[in-house]
Design an enzyme around this catalytic site. Structure first.
Site, PDB file in Angstrom:
ATOM      1  N   ASP A   8      -3.449 -10.321   4.295  1.00 38.05           N
ATOM      2  CA  ASP A   8      -4.883 -11.405   4.300  1.00 38.05           C
ATOM      3  C   ASP A   8      -4.959 -12.981   4.942  1.00 38.05           C
ATOM      4  OD1 ASP A   8      -3.938 -13.302   2.528  1.00 38.05           O
ATOM      5  OD2 ASP A   8      -4.628 -12.513   0.749  1.00 38.05           O
ATOM      6  N   HIS A   9      -5.611 -13.203   4.596  1.00 38.62           N
ATOM      7  CA  HIS A   9      -5.468 -14.668   5.398  1.00 38.62           C
ATOM      8  C   HIS A   9      -4.457 -15.525   4.710  1.00 38.62           C
ATOM      9  CE1 HIS A   9      -8.324 -14.875   1.427  1.00 38.62           C
ATOM     10  NE2 HIS A   9      -7.722 -15.775   1.538  1.00 38.62           N
ATOM     11  N   CYS A  65       0.581 -11.664   2.141  1.00 37.34           N
ATOM     12  CA  CYS A  65      -0.938 -12.152   1.379  1.00 37.34           C
ATOM     13  C   CYS A  65       0.084 -13.630   1.436  1.00 37.34           C
ATOM     14  CB  CYS A  65      -1.733 -11.754   0.080  1.00 37.34           C
ATOM     15  SG  CYS A  65      -0.580 -11.490  -1.143  1.00 37.34           S
ATOM     16  N   THR A  67       1.192 -15.018  -2.113  1.00 36.68           N
ATOM     17  CA  THR A  67       2.254 -14.913  -2.602  1.00 36.68           C
ATOM     18  C   THR A  67       3.279 -13.415  -2.414  1.00 36.68           C
ATOM     19  OG1 THR A  67       0.825 -13.675  -4.508  1.00 36.68           O
ATOM     20  CG2 THR A  67       1.005 -16.405  -4.273  1.00 36.68           C
ATOM     21  N   HIS A  98      18.221   1.731  -2.469  1.00 35.01           N
ATOM     22  CA  HIS A  98      18.026   1.966  -3.825  1.00 35.01           C
ATOM     23  C   HIS A  98      16.244   3.032  -3.992  1.00 35.01           C
ATOM     24  CE1 HIS A  98      21.430  -0.054  -6.435  1.00 35.01           C
ATOM     25  NE2 HIS A  98      21.524   0.224  -4.881  1.00 35.01           N
ATOM     26  N   ARG A 132      21.101   9.571  -6.574  1.00 39.68           N
ATOM     27  CA  ARG A 132      20.668   9.412  -8.202  1.00 39.68           C
ATOM     28  C   ARG A 132      19.810   8.421  -8.409  1.00 39.68           C
ATOM     29  NH1 ARG A 132      24.307   4.629  -7.120  1.00 39.68           N
ATOM     30  NH2 ARG A 132      23.796   2.879  -7.305  1.00 39.68           N
ATOM     31  N   HIS A 133      18.850   8.307  -6.848  1.00 40.31           N
ATOM     32  CA  HIS A 133      17.998   7.449  -6.557  1.00 40.31           C
ATOM     33  C   HIS A 133      17.144   8.315  -6.394  1.00 40.31           C
ATOM     34  CE1 HIS A 133      20.040   3.761  -6.953  1.00 40.31           C
ATOM     35  NE2 HIS A 133      21.264   4.442  -5.764  1.00 40.31           N
TER      36      HIS A 133
END
Ligand code: RB5
Length: 143
Positions: A8-9, A65, A67, A98, A132-133
């Site tokens: 985004d901006h 973005c 954050t 993982h 296991r993952h």
């Protein structure tokens, strides 16, 4: 390996720098927008990326973005998408090993360019461990 990038901006500047950097390294990132600093809504950007990956046009994605939070929440609403904010170098490795993440997420206002490219390089070179993952990944998508 086909890799798409979108922001985004709040992530536009970091996206532009990453595209130029990787082009010089011989890796062309498919740019899904946004294409200016004008304000856009990050769920729309996340949706464009999710479609690209789920359609098979790209194998992996980069989303940015301000954050990294909003765009990762939005991307993870799409079934089959595993978007991970790479908040540290260890997280970058573990997101692949993982979680088999198919989108790496960065914060354009919370991370430096150097952190973003270093972490994306780690993300790219890490391999999903399976085992296991697999059982845990199967439990992620809820109808
Ligand atoms: C846009 O101003 C900003 O809210 C967005 O880039 C992001 O940080 C949201 O999580």
């Amino acid at each position: 390996m086909k890799i798409a990038i979108a922001a985004d901006h709040g992530g536009f500047e970091l996206k532009s720098r990453m595209i130029k950097y990787y082009e010089k390294q011989g890796l062309v990132l498919t740019d899904l927008g946004t294409y200016s600093q004008d304000s856009v809504d990050y769920p729309d950007i996340a949706a464009a990326m999710a479609k690209n990956i789920l359609d098979g046009a790209a194998d992996l994605g980069i989303l940015i973005c301000g954050t990294g939070i909003g765009i990762s929440i939005a991307a993870n609403r799409h079934k089959g998408i595993r978007a991970a904010i790479l908040y540290s170098d260890d997280a970058a490795r573990l997101a692949r090993e993982h979680n088999n993440a198919n989108i790496a997420v960065f914060g354009g206002r919370t991370m430096t360019f150097e952190e973003a490219v270093r972490r994306f390089d780690i993300f790219l070179s890490a391999k999903y461990e399976g085992g296991r993952h697999d059982r845990r990944l199967c439990k992620l998508d809820i109808d």
